[in-house]
Write a protein that holds these residues in place. Structure first.
Motif, short mmCIF file in Angstrom:
data_model
loop_
_atom_site.label_atom_id
_atom_site.label_comp_id
_atom_site.label_asym_id
_atom_site.label_seq_id
_atom_site.Cartn_x
_atom_site.Cartn_y
_atom_site.Cartn_z
N GLY A 261 0.95 32.76 4.37
CA GLY A 261 1.78 33.97 4.33
C GLY A 261 3.26 33.70 4.41
N LEU A 262 3.68 32.42 4.49
CA LEU A 262 5.08 32.07 4.64
C LEU A 262 5.66 31.52 3.34
N ARG A 263 6.97 31.75 3.14
CA ARG A 263 7.65 31.20 1.98
C ARG A 263 8.03 29.74 2.23
N ARG A 264 8.22 29.00 1.16
CA ARG A 264 8.61 27.60 1.25
C ARG A 264 9.91 27.45 2.05
N ALA A 265 10.86 28.33 1.79
CA ALA A 265 12.15 28.24 2.47
C ALA A 265 12.02 28.46 3.97
N GLN B 59 3.09 30.58 0.53
CA GLN B 59 3.07 31.70 -0.40
C GLN B 59 3.57 31.33 -1.79
N ASP B 60 4.57 30.44 -1.86
CA ASP B 60 5.05 29.99 -3.17
C ASP B 60 3.96 29.22 -3.91
N ASP B 61 3.21 28.37 -3.18
CA ASP B 61 2.07 27.67 -3.79
C ASP B 61 1.05 28.66 -4.34
N GLN B 62 0.82 29.73 -3.57
CA GLN B 62 -0.16 30.74 -3.97
C GLN B 62 0.25 31.41 -5.28
N ALA B 63 1.52 31.79 -5.36
CA ALA B 63 2.01 32.45 -6.56
C ALA B 63 1.94 31.52 -7.77
N GLU B 64 2.34 30.26 -7.58
CA GLU B 64 2.29 29.30 -8.68
C GLU B 64 0.86 29.03 -9.12
N THR B 65 -0.06 28.95 -8.16
CA THR B 65 -1.47 28.72 -8.50
C THR B 65 -2.04 29.87 -9.32
N LEU B 66 -1.74 31.10 -8.90
CA LEU B 66 -2.22 32.26 -9.64
C LEU B 66 -1.69 32.24 -11.07
N LEU B 67 -0.39 32.03 -11.23
CA LEU B 67 0.20 32.03 -12.57
C LEU B 67 -0.36 30.90 -13.41
N PHE B 68 -0.50 29.73 -12.82
CA PHE B 68 -1.04 28.57 -13.54
C PHE B 68 -2.45 28.85 -14.04
N ILE C 116 9.48 27.65 5.86
CA ILE C 116 8.88 26.45 6.44
C ILE C 116 9.93 25.35 6.56
N ALA C 117 10.73 25.16 5.51
CA ALA C 117 11.78 24.13 5.56
C ALA C 117 12.81 24.44 6.64
N ALA C 118 13.17 25.71 6.79
CA ALA C 118 14.14 26.10 7.82
C ALA C 118 13.60 25.80 9.21
N TRP C 119 12.32 26.06 9.44
CA TRP C 119 11.68 25.78 10.75
C TRP C 119 11.75 24.28 11.04
N ALA C 120 11.47 23.48 10.01
CA ALA C 120 11.48 22.03 10.19
C ALA C 120 12.89 21.52 10.51
N ARG C 121 13.88 22.02 9.78
CA ARG C 121 15.26 21.57 10.03
C ARG C 121 15.73 21.98 11.42
N ALA C 122 15.38 23.19 11.84
CA ALA C 122 15.81 23.67 13.15
C ALA C 122 15.26 22.81 14.28
N ARG C 123 14.16 22.13 14.07
CA ARG C 123 13.53 21.30 15.10
C ARG C 123 13.74 19.81 14.86
N GLY C 124 14.57 19.50 13.88
CA GLY C 124 14.91 18.10 13.64
C GLY C 124 13.78 17.26 13.11
N LEU C 125 12.85 17.87 12.43
CA LEU C 125 11.71 17.10 11.89
C LEU C 125 12.14 16.31 10.66
N THR C 126 11.48 15.22 10.43
CA THR C 126 11.70 14.43 9.21
C THR C 126 10.42 14.43 8.38
N TRP C 127 10.59 14.30 7.09
CA TRP C 127 9.44 14.30 6.19
C TRP C 127 9.78 13.49 4.95
N VAL C 128 8.77 13.24 4.12
CA VAL C 128 8.97 12.46 2.90
C VAL C 128 9.11 13.42 1.71
#
Length: 424
Positions: free
Chosen positions: A152-156, A113-122, A158-170
């Motif tokens: 439909g999800l916020r960036r935060a 959703q944050d990408d969507q908002a930024e894309t619209l504004l841009f 998605i990051a919270a879901w990843a941290r809760a499951r111990g995922l790693t990313w670049v």
């Protein structure tokens, strides 16, 4: 969402995997769903070579796919840092070109959703119209189709879901570089807007959905106007009964349907002005990637540079032959058109462009007229002449688009004939 999009068992979904948190989370979610939904999962990573960490990112993506048992498609592309469109646009074009080569039914992206908002504004800040302001759709049908399950999800979240499951990313260090317009919006403009107007992101995302709905309705209106004005080749008089806004909407819609980029509004405004100022005059109006052509009460669009037709096609009795972006239909008739008996006796019947010395006798007892003289007398503009189809019988012109059948090839009363019809 996958069921609503029409993702069927046995189809292949490919995640556009950058290695960041968003696409990593999407990969893991789809990996969990593949057994239940019956689709095959793959992932593609595009190595742009713009970061010193690019090799490490590719290997991290490969490792994630190996752990999940997901087919991995790596691509290495070259991006010019001095590209006139800018490095962001150049990298995006190279990425999409690479992803288009993946053998899959659906491409899945981790946009949120944050990408969507930024894309619209841009896009609004760049002067986008209704279509551009529609930003991104969660489902785009095509070959392959495109899915954005996290839109439909916020960036935060998605990051919270990843941290809760111990995922790693670049982490892409370029995302912090505010020399890029999108990063400037993300890090400096959006926080100010959200502080002043709580709920900015979901509100902008909702606005994007409303713009997409409006764009769909404009497409429906263009289809109705096209049908009312005669179809693929428009009747100029009927078209000019529409308001300027509807004429521009129809032309813009038709250009996009050709797979071309829509022109700037100023070009469309000028084209409609010229059409109204000279309603009977032959016109050729450049509109960027397309050209608007008006002649003898008809109006059509064609790709820029696509007027001249240089190829030839031998006729073997087909009901139609291709000609440029259109076709020449060869319809059976009685007592009109070309003599079927003459065509059957001919060694070769060919559809092709004009040639040097081309001439045609329009009626019995009348002199043969050169192609140039025929065009001058008929008022056919020079820009249209190279695109006129010519049907030759054993090397002699039997029919020319806009002029008709040569006298010596004309069908007698009651005799079977063939009537060539040029459909642009």
């Amino acid at each position: 969402m996958l069921a609503a999009a029409g993702v069927a068992p046995g189809e292949t979904l490919c995640v556009a995997l950058s290695g960041g948190v968003d696409s990593t989370v999407l990969l893991h979610i789809l990996a969990r769903l593949r057994g239940r939904c019956g689709f095959t999962l793959a992932a593609a990573h595009v190595h742009h070579g713009l970061s010193p960490n690019a090799d490490a990112w590719l290997e991290a993506c490969r490792a994630s796919c190996d752990i999940l048992g997901v087919a991995f498609h790596p691509f290495r592309v070259h991006v010019r840092r001095d590209d006139p469109a800018g490095p962001e646009a150049a990298a995006r074009a190279a990425r999409h070109a690479a992803l288009a080569r993946v053998p899959c039914d659906w491409l899945a992206f981790g946009h949120h959703q944050d990408d969507q908002a930024e894309t619209l504004l841009f896009r609004l800040l760049r002067g986008a119209g209704v279509r551009g302001a529609g930003a991104m759709a969660d489902v785009e049908r095509g070959t392959p189709g495109r899915l954005r399950p996290l839109l439909g999800l916020r960036r935060a979240q998605i990051a919270a879901w990843a941290r809760a499951r111990g995922l790693t990313w670049v982490e892409d260090e370029s995302n912090a570089d505010e020399r890029y317009a999108r990063n400037l919006l993300r890090h400096r403009v959006m926080p100010v807007l959200e502080e002043a107007f709580p709920g900015t992101v979901p509100v902008l995302a909702r606005a994007g959905a409303q713009f997409r709905e409006a764009d769909g309705l404009l497409g429906d209106l263009a289809r109705l106007d096209e049908a009312a004005c005669g179809g693929a080749t428009l009747e100029r008089a009927k078209l000019l009964l529409l308001s300027d806004e509807r004429v521009r909407n129809l032309l813009r819609w038709r250009i996009r349907a050709m797979g071309l980029e829509a022109p700037a509004r100023a070009r469309l405004v000028e084209a409609v002005r010229q059409l109204r100022a000279a309603p009977e005059q032959a016109l050729r109006l450049p509109l960027g990637a397309a050209v608007c052509c008006a002649y003898r009460g008809r109006l059509w669009l064609e790709p820029e540079g696509g007027r001249a037709v240089h190829g030839t096609t031998v006729w073997h009795g087909e009901a139609e032959l291709p000609w440029g972006a259109g076709r020449v239909v060869l319809a059976g008739a009685v007592g009109e058109g070309l003599s079927r008996a003459v065509l059957d006796r001919a060694r070769e019947v060919v559809l092709g462009p004009r040639w040097a010395g081309l001439a045609l006798r329009a009626g019995v007892g009348r002199p043969r007229r050169s192609f140039k003289n025929l065009c001058q007398e008929a008022g056919i503009p020079a820009w249209l002449r190279d695109g006129l189809p010519v049907l030759s019988v054993d090397g002699a012109a039997a029919w020319i688009g806009e002029f008709g059948v040569a006298a010596e090839f004309r069908c007698a009363p009651g005799e079977p004939g063939v009537v060539p019809i040029w459909e642009r």
